[in-house]
Design an enzyme around this catalytic site. Structure first.
Site, PDB file in Angstrom:
ATOM      1  N   CYS A  43       0.833  -1.193   0.000  1.00 51.65           N
ATOM      2  CA  CYS A  43       0.000   0.000   0.000  1.00 51.65           C
ATOM      3  C   CYS A  43       0.883   1.266   0.000  1.00 51.65           C
ATOM      4  O   CYS A  43       1.555   1.542  -0.976  1.00 51.65           O
ATOM      5  CB  CYS A  43      -0.976  -0.039   1.170  1.00 51.65           C
TER       6      CYS A  43
ATOM      7  N   GLU B 223      -0.919  -8.853   4.824  1.00 52.49           N
ATOM      8  CA  GLU B 223      -0.757  -8.997   6.273  1.00 52.49           C
ATOM      9  C   GLU B 223      -2.096  -8.945   7.006  1.00 52.49           C
ATOM     10  O   GLU B 223      -2.175  -9.297   8.186  1.00 52.49           O
ATOM     11  CB  GLU B 223       0.195  -7.915   6.809  1.00 52.49           C
TER      12      GLU B 223
ATOM     13  N   HIS C 282      -3.441  -5.736   0.982  1.00 51.31           N
ATOM     14  CA  HIS C 282      -2.753  -5.977   2.257  1.00 51.31           C
ATOM     15  C   HIS C 282      -2.717  -7.462   2.610  1.00 51.31           C
ATOM     16  O   HIS C 282      -3.615  -7.959   3.316  1.00 51.31           O
ATOM     17  CB  HIS C 282      -3.474  -5.228   3.382  1.00 51.31           C
TER      18      HIS C 282
END
EC number: 6.3.5.3
Length: 231
Positions: free
Chosen positions: A86, A198, A196
């Protein structure tokens, strides 16, 4: 294998990245402040999402000049793994470590929801645990995720297999050219992506499709390390 998670003023996904490494692959991981001048101890550098320096001037444009970015460049040139997520992707493009630029979403709105991605290149250190063409569910959260490059650069990306992820056809959330969600450098050791991973490491979060990005990195490092030891 040792991971560094960079922290800029305004980073807000640094803890997510730290926990993803800790919980998915159990490798040593440190937070590293933006003023750091030595990353030699690390095998992989994660440049997290957020709003570095408040996104003033332009997303990633100020962070690009932080002292640590000189060390990120050295690490990339040395063949170490660098993943920008990002705002981290924006920083890597501003720093010239990845081609292209990230513009405002074409609908001029902040988009925050799950997104379906196609794994275009599963030969990178970050995607070797996926199948080519596999569709995965990874969330997005961005206002400036509209990937842009000129026609010549796009042809180079295609020719060099540098397009790593695409939004599934008909599901482009930001207007990015050729539905691009993530790209690599020519060498393949630096990857940037707007979604994302994660935030997709456990089904309780809605998807665990991001988990294999972290296991891929560890797998690539172990293969490289084993080759070096055996050689």
């Amino acid at each position: 294998m040792k991971f560094a998670v960079l922290v800029f003023p305004g980073s807000n996904c640094d803890i997510d990245c730290y926990k993803a490494v800790e919980d998915t692959i159990g490798q040593p991981v440190d937070f590293v402040w933006h003023t750091a001048t030595d990353l030699s101890a690390y095998d992989c550098i994660l440049v997290p999402g957020g709003f570095s320096y408040g996104d003033y001037l332009r997303c990633g444009a100020i962070a690009r000049f932080a002292p640590v970015m000189n060390e990120v460049r050295k690490a990339a040139e040395a063949g170490k793994y660098v993943l920008g997520i990002c705002n981290g992707f924006q920083i890597l493009t501003e720093a010239g470590l990845l081609p292209g630029a990230l513009l405002r979403n074409n609908n001029m709105k902040f988009r925050c929801h799950s997104a379906l991605l196609e794994v275009v290149n599963n030969k990178t250190a970050f995607t070797n645990q996926y199948s080519a063409g596999e569709v995965i569910d990874i969330p997005i959260a961005h206002g400036e995720g509209n990937y842009y490059c000129d026609d010549a650069t796009l042809e180079q990306l295609k020719a060099n297999n540098q397009i790593v992820f695409r939004y599934v056809a008909g599901n482009n959330p930001n207007g990015s050219v050729a539905d691009i969600a993530g790209v690599s450098n020519e060498r393949g050791n630096v990857v940037g992506m707007m979604p994302h991973p994660e935030r997709a490491i456990d089904q309780i979060l809605g998807s665990e499709d991001g988990k294999r990005m972290f296991t891929s990195i560890l797998n690539a490092w172990r293969e490289q390390h084993g080759a070096a030891v055996n050689g």
